[in-house]
Motif scaffolding. Structure first.
Motif, mmCIF file in Angstrom:
data_model
loop_
_atom_site.group_PDB
_atom_site.id
_atom_site.type_symbol
_atom_site.label_atom_id
_atom_site.label_comp_id
_atom_site.label_asym_id
_atom_site.label_seq_id
_atom_site.Cartn_x
_atom_site.Cartn_y
_atom_site.Cartn_z
ATOM 1 N N GLY A 136 -47.921 -26.178 1.336
ATOM 2 C CA GLY A 136 -46.291 -25.537 0.711
ATOM 3 C C GLY A 136 -45.905 -25.232 1.941
ATOM 4 N N ARG A 137 -46.711 -25.637 3.285
ATOM 5 C CA ARG A 137 -46.827 -24.367 4.787
ATOM 6 C C ARG A 137 -45.251 -25.595 5.836
ATOM 7 N NH1 ARG A 137 -51.380 -21.960 8.538
ATOM 8 N NH2 ARG A 137 -51.900 -24.596 9.100
ATOM 9 N N VAL A 138 -44.885 -24.422 5.716
ATOM 10 C CA VAL A 138 -43.446 -25.046 6.790
ATOM 11 C C VAL A 138 -43.523 -24.034 8.000
ATOM 12 C CG1 VAL A 138 -41.557 -26.308 5.908
ATOM 13 C CG2 VAL A 138 -42.130 -23.772 6.112
ATOM 14 N N VAL A 139 -43.471 -25.067 8.903
ATOM 15 C CA VAL A 139 -43.605 -24.073 10.746
ATOM 16 C C VAL A 139 -42.169 -23.928 11.097
ATOM 17 C CG1 VAL A 139 -44.804 -23.248 12.748
ATOM 18 C CG2 VAL A 139 -45.465 -24.554 10.185
ATOM 19 N N CYS A 140 -42.089 -22.832 11.845
ATOM 20 C CA CYS A 140 -40.894 -22.503 12.634
ATOM 21 C C CYS A 140 -40.860 -23.405 14.384
ATOM 22 C CB CYS A 140 -40.341 -21.408 13.075
ATOM 23 S SG CYS A 140 -38.690 -20.849 13.906
ATOM 24 N N PRO A 146 -45.225 -19.233 10.794
ATOM 25 C CA PRO A 146 -44.996 -19.637 8.946
ATOM 26 C C PRO A 146 -44.750 -19.150 7.530
ATOM 27 C CG PRO A 146 -47.054 -18.911 9.806
ATOM 28 C CD PRO A 146 -46.083 -18.381 10.680
ATOM 29 N N HIS A 147 -44.011 -20.717 6.825
ATOM 30 C CA HIS A 147 -43.069 -19.962 6.060
ATOM 31 C C HIS A 147 -44.147 -21.149 4.551
ATOM 32 C CE1 HIS A 147 -40.561 -18.897 9.534
ATOM 33 N NE2 HIS A 147 -39.663 -18.229 8.418
ATOM 34 N N ASN A 148 -43.455 -19.891 3.495
ATOM 35 C CA ASN A 148 -44.275 -20.527 2.138
ATOM 36 C C ASN A 148 -42.932 -21.028 1.332
ATOM 37 O OD1 ASN A 148 -45.753 -21.788 0.115
ATOM 38 N ND2 ASN A 148 -48.091 -21.448 1.602
ATOM 39 N N PRO A 154 -40.120 -15.107 3.104
ATOM 40 C CA PRO A 154 -38.600 -15.515 2.872
ATOM 41 C C PRO A 154 -38.370 -16.617 2.851
ATOM 42 C CG PRO A 154 -39.465 -14.063 4.245
ATOM 43 C CD PRO A 154 -40.366 -13.883 3.166
ATOM 44 N N GLY A 155 -37.264 -17.576 2.147
ATOM 45 C CA GLY A 155 -37.397 -18.641 2.673
ATOM 46 C C GLY A 155 -35.570 -18.832 2.351
ATOM 47 N N THR A 156 -35.113 -18.941 3.827
ATOM 48 C CA THR A 156 -33.122 -19.414 3.983
ATOM 49 C C THR A 156 -33.839 -21.523 4.308
ATOM 50 O OG1 THR A 156 -33.328 -18.582 6.010
ATOM 51 C CG2 THR A 156 -32.189 -17.732 3.981
ATOM 52 N N GLU A 157 -33.548 -21.984 3.117
ATOM 53 C CA GLU A 157 -33.435 -23.109 2.961
ATOM 54 C C GLU A 157 -33.555 -24.047 4.802
ATOM 55 O OE1 GLU A 157 -33.084 -25.291 0.571
ATOM 56 O OE2 GLU A 157 -33.366 -23.165 -0.475
ATOM 57 N N GLY A 158 -34.789 -24.544 5.074
ATOM 58 C CA GLY A 158 -35.310 -24.885 5.878
ATOM 59 C C GLY A 158 -35.074 -24.365 7.943
ATOM 60 N N VAL A 159 -34.865 -23.439 7.403
ATOM 61 C CA VAL A 159 -33.872 -22.007 8.531
ATOM 62 C C VAL A 159 -35.414 -20.977 8.505
ATOM 63 C CG1 VAL A 159 -32.976 -21.078 9.927
ATOM 64 C CG2 VAL A 159 -32.347 -23.172 8.260
ATOM 65 N N CYS A 160 -35.741 -20.437 9.674
ATOM 66 C CA CYS A 160 -37.067 -19.826 10.315
ATOM 67 C C CYS A 160 -36.501 -18.392 9.714
ATOM 68 C CB CYS A 160 -37.400 -19.961 11.405
ATOM 69 S SG CYS A 160 -38.319 -18.460 11.930
ATOM 70 N N HIS A 161 -36.170 -17.396 8.920
ATOM 71 C CA HIS A 161 -35.741 -16.137 8.606
ATOM 72 C C HIS A 161 -36.673 -15.192 10.101
ATOM 73 C CE1 HIS A 161 -40.241 -14.932 7.796
ATOM 74 N NE2 HIS A 161 -39.635 -13.536 7.848
ATOM 75 N N ARG A 162 -36.871 -15.719 11.234
ATOM 76 C CA ARG A 162 -36.802 -14.051 11.453
ATOM 77 C C ARG A 162 -36.320 -15.582 13.265
ATOM 78 N NH1 ARG A 162 -42.637 -13.311 12.789
ATOM 79 N NH2 ARG A 162 -41.992 -11.948 11.006
ATOM 80 N N CYS A 163 -35.707 -16.342 13.573
ATOM 81 C CA CYS A 163 -34.886 -16.883 14.682
ATOM 82 C C CYS A 163 -33.890 -17.772 14.062
ATOM 83 C CB CYS A 163 -36.183 -17.290 16.009
ATOM 84 S SG CYS A 163 -36.444 -19.009 15.383
ATOM 85 N N GLY A 164 -34.009 -18.441 13.232
ATOM 86 C CA GLY A 164 -32.747 -19.207 13.193
ATOM 87 C C GLY A 164 -33.524 -20.889 13.046
ATOM 88 N N GLY A 165 -34.728 -20.403 13.926
ATOM 89 C CA GLY A 165 -35.065 -22.061 14.195
ATOM 90 C C GLY A 165 -35.523 -23.073 13.302
ATOM 91 N N GLU A 166 -35.833 -24.622 13.115
ATOM 92 C CA GLU A 166 -35.676 -25.483 12.317
ATOM 93 C C GLU A 166 -37.112 -25.595 11.595
ATOM 94 O OE1 GLU A 166 -36.120 -30.683 12.352
ATOM 95 O OE2 GLU A 166 -36.174 -29.606 13.749
ATOM 96 N N LEU A 167 -37.486 -24.930 10.676
ATOM 97 C CA LEU A 167 -38.485 -25.489 10.155
ATOM 98 C C LEU A 167 -39.311 -26.583 9.681
ATOM 99 C CD1 LEU A 167 -38.420 -22.692 6.539
ATOM 100 C CD2 LEU A 167 -38.944 -22.127 9.846
ATOM 101 N N THR A 169 -42.983 -29.669 8.245
ATOM 102 C CA THR A 169 -44.524 -29.787 8.325
ATOM 103 C C THR A 169 -44.852 -30.269 9.524
ATOM 104 O OG1 THR A 169 -43.485 -30.195 6.116
ATOM 105 C CG2 THR A 169 -45.656 -30.562 5.899
ATOM 106 N N ARG A 170 -46.406 -29.384 9.777
ATOM 107 C CA ARG A 170 -47.668 -29.250 11.041
ATOM 108 C C ARG A 170 -47.960 -31.263 10.625
ATOM 109 N NH1 ARG A 170 -50.866 -24.574 11.623
ATOM 110 N NH2 ARG A 170 -52.199 -26.247 12.122
ATOM 111 N N GLN A 171 -47.896 -31.778 11.095
ATOM 112 C CA GLN A 171 -48.820 -32.843 11.193
ATOM 113 C C GLN A 171 -50.095 -32.703 10.240
ATOM 114 O OE1 GLN A 171 -47.353 -35.936 13.041
ATOM 115 N NE2 GLN A 171 -49.183 -37.534 11.458
ATOM 116 N N ASP A 172 -50.700 -31.988 10.272
ATOM 117 C CA ASP A 172 -52.369 -31.655 10.221
ATOM 118 C C ASP A 172 -52.365 -30.797 8.911
ATOM 119 O OD1 ASP A 172 -51.371 -28.864 11.253
ATOM 120 O OD2 ASP A 172 -53.190 -29.542 12.005
ATOM 121 N N ASP A 173 -51.056 -31.196 8.573
ATOM 122 C CA ASP A 173 -50.703 -30.107 6.768
ATOM 123 C C ASP A 173 -50.652 -31.385 5.656
ATOM 124 O OD1 ASP A 173 -51.668 -27.608 7.680
ATOM 125 O OD2 ASP A 173 -49.250 -26.662 7.820
#
Ligand code: ADP
Ligand code: ZN
Length: 224
Positions: A136-140, A146-148, A154-167, A169-173
């Motif tokens: 369930g992990r996505v990363v900015c 990391p977001h879950n 705290p998740g805002t639809e595909g957007v990083c809660h800290r900087c607004g960057g794109e979230l 899924t890591r290739q290795d997740d």
């Protein structure tokens, strides 16, 4: 949180399986202590993005969930923790990841007249819980926070809660690679628990529950 309990402790290693929450807690500790957070995984991903021969080589390992060769990892990380960088301390996440790396770090620090102050093990014994978290992990893409998707952060639809960057899924997740990474942890990184236990620097904290629960336990364990 009570920063005073943490004062005087500035060279810290976070240990624990993939998905234990090391990155999230490392950022919290970094803010509390005012020392930089150094993540080997984030550094590896930064190198990969450069598309250099070294970056491509690193990607060959990380995509499979295997450890990057020690010579690369050690050189990369010692540059971050030895003078002139980060003299006031650091919080290490993802390094050392085996005994050889730990010995290299110890030797280099001791040549500088310093040593590791604390090693914190964030414990999660339930492998299924780790697989679920990593799934369930996505990363900015921008700041790597990391977001879950399972509702733990705290998740805002595909957007990083800290900087607004794109979230993303890591290739290795993906599940197959996640299982390899957990195995690699058990085989290569887990022996570090005994290694650091010998020098009585090891603290153990349960990694289950919410982010705030774990943060609280962590700070308490420092002051105990
Ligand atoms: P995790 O989510 O498993 O904690 P990281 O983001 O720390 O993953 O690391 C991702 C990948 O980067 C690892 O699977 C490994 O391939 C590589 N890597 C990170 N740190 C090291 C290290 N100290 N030595 C070798 N490889 C490393
Ligand atoms: Zn971000």
């Amino acid at each position: 949180m009570s920063g005073s309990a943490l004062k005087g402790t500035s060279r810290i290693i976070l240990l624990g399986p993939p998905g234990a929450g090391k990155g999230t807690q490392a950022e919290m500790l970094s803010r509390e202590l005012g020392v930089p957070y150094v993540s080997s995984g984030n550094l590896m991903r930064k190198y990969q993005e450069e598309e250099s021969p070294l970056g491509r080589k690193i990607k060959g390992y990380t995509d499979q969930g295997l450890l990057v060769p020690d010579d690369i990892a050690i050189e990369m990380m010692l540059k971050e923790v030895l003078p002139p960088r980060n003299l006031g301390g650091f919080i290490l996440d993802g390094f050392p990841r085996n005994i050889h790396q730990a010995e290299a770090l110890d030797e280099s620090l001791s040549r500088q007249g310093t040593s590791i102050d604390r090693v914190v093990l964030i414990k999660i014994e339930d492998v299924e819980e780790l697989v679920r978290r990593l799934g369930g992990r996505v990363v900015c893409r921008r700041c790597q926070t990391p977001h879950n998707l399972n509702g733990a952060s705290p998740g805002t639809e595909g957007v990083c809660h800290r900087c607004g960057g794109e979230l993303y899924t890591r290739q290795d997740d993906v599940p197959e690679t996640t299982k390899v990474r957990i195995k690699v942890y058990e085989m290569q990184t887990q022996p570090l628990i005994e290694y650091y236990n010998r020098t009585a620097k090891l603290l153990e904290v349960q990694g289950t529950g919410s982010v705030d629960d774990v943060s609280r336990r962590l700070v308490e364990s420092f002051s105990a």
